[in-house]
Design a protein around this motif. Structure first.
Motif, short mmCIF file in Angstrom:
data_model
loop_
_atom_site.label_atom_id
_atom_site.label_comp_id
_atom_site.label_asym_id
_atom_site.label_seq_id
_atom_site.Cartn_x
_atom_site.Cartn_y
_atom_site.Cartn_z
N ASP A 4 0.86 -1.18 0.00
CA ASP A 4 0.00 0.00 0.00
C ASP A 4 0.90 1.24 0.00
O ASP A 4 1.35 1.69 1.05
N ILE A 5 1.17 1.76 -1.18
CA ILE A 5 2.06 2.90 -1.37
C ILE A 5 1.24 4.11 -1.78
O ILE A 5 0.34 3.99 -2.62
N PRO A 6 1.48 5.29 -1.20
CA PRO A 6 0.70 6.47 -1.54
C PRO A 6 0.90 6.91 -2.98
O PRO A 6 1.81 6.43 -3.67
N PRO A 7 0.08 7.84 -3.45
CA PRO A 7 0.22 8.35 -4.82
C PRO A 7 1.58 9.01 -5.04
O PRO A 7 2.30 9.34 -4.10
N LEU A 8 1.90 9.25 -6.33
CA LEU A 8 3.20 9.77 -6.69
C LEU A 8 3.46 11.13 -6.07
O LEU A 8 4.60 11.42 -5.65
N SER A 9 2.43 11.98 -5.98
CA SER A 9 2.62 13.30 -5.38
C SER A 9 3.06 13.19 -3.93
O SER A 9 3.93 13.94 -3.47
N ASP A 10 2.47 12.25 -3.21
CA ASP A 10 2.87 12.06 -1.81
C ASP A 10 4.24 11.41 -1.71
O ASP A 10 5.00 11.69 -0.78
N VAL A 11 4.56 10.53 -2.65
CA VAL A 11 5.89 9.91 -2.66
C VAL A 11 6.96 10.98 -2.85
O VAL A 11 8.01 10.95 -2.21
N ARG A 12 6.69 11.93 -3.74
CA ARG A 12 7.64 13.04 -3.93
C ARG A 12 7.83 13.79 -2.62
O ARG A 12 8.96 14.11 -2.24
N ARG A 13 6.74 14.09 -1.94
CA ARG A 13 6.83 14.86 -0.71
C ARG A 13 7.57 14.09 0.38
O ARG A 13 8.33 14.68 1.16
N LEU A 14 7.38 12.79 0.41
CA LEU A 14 7.97 11.98 1.47
C LEU A 14 9.44 11.63 1.21
O LEU A 14 10.19 11.42 2.16
N THR A 15 9.83 11.54 -0.03
CA THR A 15 11.16 11.00 -0.34
C THR A 15 12.16 12.03 -0.85
O THR A 15 13.36 11.86 -0.66
N GLN A 16 11.68 13.07 -1.49
CA GLN A 16 12.62 14.04 -2.05
C GLN A 16 13.12 14.99 -0.97
O GLN A 16 12.34 15.43 -0.12
N LYS A 17 14.39 15.33 -1.02
CA LYS A 17 14.97 16.23 -0.04
C LYS A 17 14.47 17.65 -0.26
O LYS A 17 14.14 18.04 -1.37
N LYS A 18 14.43 18.41 0.82
CA LYS A 18 14.03 19.81 0.70
C LYS A 18 15.03 20.60 -0.11
O LYS A 18 14.67 21.57 -0.80
N ARG A 19 16.29 20.23 0.00
CA ARG A 19 17.35 20.87 -0.79
C ARG A 19 18.21 19.78 -1.38
O ARG A 19 18.57 18.83 -0.70
N ASP A 20 18.57 19.95 -2.66
CA ASP A 20 19.41 18.95 -3.30
C ASP A 20 20.21 19.61 -4.41
O ASP A 20 19.97 20.77 -4.76
N ALA A 21 21.15 18.86 -4.96
CA ALA A 21 21.95 19.37 -6.07
C ALA A 21 21.06 19.59 -7.29
O ALA A 21 20.10 18.85 -7.51
N TRP A 22 21.40 20.61 -8.07
CA TRP A 22 20.54 20.92 -9.22
C TRP A 22 20.53 19.78 -10.22
O TRP A 22 19.52 19.53 -10.88
N TRP A 23 21.63 19.04 -10.34
CA TRP A 23 21.64 17.90 -11.24
C TRP A 23 20.62 16.85 -10.80
O TRP A 23 19.88 16.29 -11.61
N THR A 24 20.54 16.61 -9.51
CA THR A 24 19.59 15.64 -8.97
C THR A 24 18.16 16.11 -9.15
O THR A 24 17.28 15.35 -9.57
N VAL A 25 17.91 17.38 -8.84
CA VAL A 25 16.55 17.92 -8.93
C VAL A 25 16.03 17.89 -10.35
O VAL A 25 14.88 17.51 -10.61
N LEU A 26 16.87 18.28 -11.31
CA LEU A 26 16.42 18.44 -12.69
C LEU A 26 16.53 17.16 -13.52
O LEU A 26 15.68 16.92 -14.39
N LEU A 27 17.55 16.34 -13.27
CA LEU A 27 17.84 15.24 -14.19
C LEU A 27 17.71 13.85 -13.56
O LEU A 27 17.74 12.86 -14.28
N VAL A 28 17.56 13.78 -12.23
CA VAL A 28 17.49 12.47 -11.59
C VAL A 28 16.13 12.23 -10.94
O VAL A 28 15.49 11.20 -11.18
N ASP A 29 15.68 13.16 -10.11
CA ASP A 29 14.42 12.96 -9.39
C ASP A 29 13.22 12.70 -10.30
O ASP A 29 12.36 11.87 -9.96
#
Length: 370
Positions: A4-29
């Motif tokens: 039972d995994i939440p929707p993708l929007s909630d997964v983003r909120r739960l797993t993505q860091k508040k601050r990250d490298a621009w390469w990660t934010v734009l090309l990896v996440d």
């Protein structure tokens, strides 16, 4: 049986860091986060297994780099990027499924260093074998050195900042025990939690609206901002919470970057803009350096030039962080001095009040209370 995994929007909120490298934010996440949801929902793959997969792919990229030919360089660059995507997924899966562990964090860190060293030696060794240019030997040494320097510097800066915070919290806790002083918050945490705050116009607003708190022991507690529109009930709860916060005593805010911000006022606007997009201000960090050396350089077949430019930019940003730390230590010294002056003033006020009570008691002929 799927989890039972939440929707993708909630997964983003739960797993993505508040601050990250621009390469990660734009090309990896954008790729890693949907894969994290699918992995957590349909498989029983653990974060440590993903970490092992990232290492194996990284060694595969090193094998491609060692071949030296441009076609193999492109293959190695693609495989290295896939390896990095897996490297970002292991932590996200751990946060989403609650499978994180101390050993897993250690394994992730060590495997990252092994992958960088293996790819650096293979890439530069392959190019040296192909061209005979001694520059590649020195670049292999430089890449390994700069990668290690970056992480050692980050660790020492973290320890220094932690020690400064610890000493300040100790002073505040002592004062609070003595006279029920206000609680404590650090300005950098308040602005991190509320990047839209305009510190130049309203420092107080930034502190009042921030979602970062400090518990009774002085430890920072961060709350994640919800990425969905609140319901009527949630809005009422938010209003009640805000009213409770308004009735509560205001926290004392300590700014250990005051001198840096006063010298570089434009940095505030730039920082707020980046934070609103989850990008940290350290634009050329270890991640961007690796991507330049192992992806951009091989794809463009410009390994020497790309590595030199990326290494120089990494050093510039590292020196900027050290300079910022230097100014922060000056703010730290002034903060402790201010605390000591306040303590001395409180002591003087207490002694003056006691003297006045003794004088009044003697005038009335009543012994002063001990």
């Amino acid at each position: 049986m799927p989890r039972d995994i939440p929707p993708l929007s909630d997964v983003r909120r739960l797993t993505q860091k508040k601050r990250d490298a621009w390469w990660t934010v734009l090309l990896v996440d954008p790729v890693a986060t949907p894969l994290v949801r699918l992995t957590a929902r349909w498989t029983r793959i653990t974060p440590n297994q993903i970490t092992w997969g990232a290492l194996i792919l990284g060694l595969g990229a090193a094998g491609c780099f060692a071949m030296g030919d441009w076609r193999w360089l492109i293959a190695g660059a693609v495989i290295y990027h896939v390896s990095f995507i897996l490297d970002c997924m292991d932590g996200k899966v751990a946060r989403l499924t609650g499978q994180g562990s101390v050993f897993g964090a250690w394994l992730d860190y060590i495997f990252d260093r092994v992958r960088v060293m293996a790819c650096a030696v293979a890439l530069m060794g392959g190019q040296y074998h192909r061209t005979g240019d001694i520059w590649y030997v020195w670049l292999a040494v430089a890449v390994v050195f700069l990668d290690g320097l970056r992480y050692l510097n980050a660790l020492e800066i973290f320890k220094t900042r932690h020690n400064m915070r610890k000493k300040i919290k100790a002073h505040v806790r002592a004062a609070r025990r003595a006279q029920n002083e206000q609680s404590l918050a650090f300005m950098e945490d308040l602005l991190r939690a509320n990047p839209s705050a305009d510190m130049e116009q309203d420092l107080t607003g930034a502190a009042a609206d921030a979602e970062t708190g400090v518990d009774e022991d002085g430890d920072v507690v961060e709350a994640r901002r919800e990425a969905i529109e609140p319901t009527a009930q949630e809005a009422q709860q938010t209003q009640e919470t805000q009213e409770a916060q308004d009735r509560a005593p205001k926290r004392q805010v300590v700014d250990l970057h005051q001198e840096f911000r006063s010298r570089f006022p434009a940095y505030l606007r730039f920082r707020s803009f980046l934070l609103r997009h989850r990008i940290r201000t350290h634009l050329i960090s270890g991640i961007e350096f690796q991507m330049a050396v192992f992806i951009i350089g091989p794809i463009l077949d410009q390994v020497i030039g790309t590595t030199i430019v990326a290494g120089a930019l990494l050093l510039v940003f590292e020196l900027a962080i050290v300079y910022k730390l230097l100014l922060s230590t000056r703010d730290f010294g002034r903060t402790l001095e201010a605390f000591e002056q306040e303590a001395a003033q409180r002591q003087e006020a207490l002694e003056a009040r006691e003297t006045q009570e003794e004088q009044e008691a003697q005038k009335d002929g009543v012994p002063a209370a001990v």
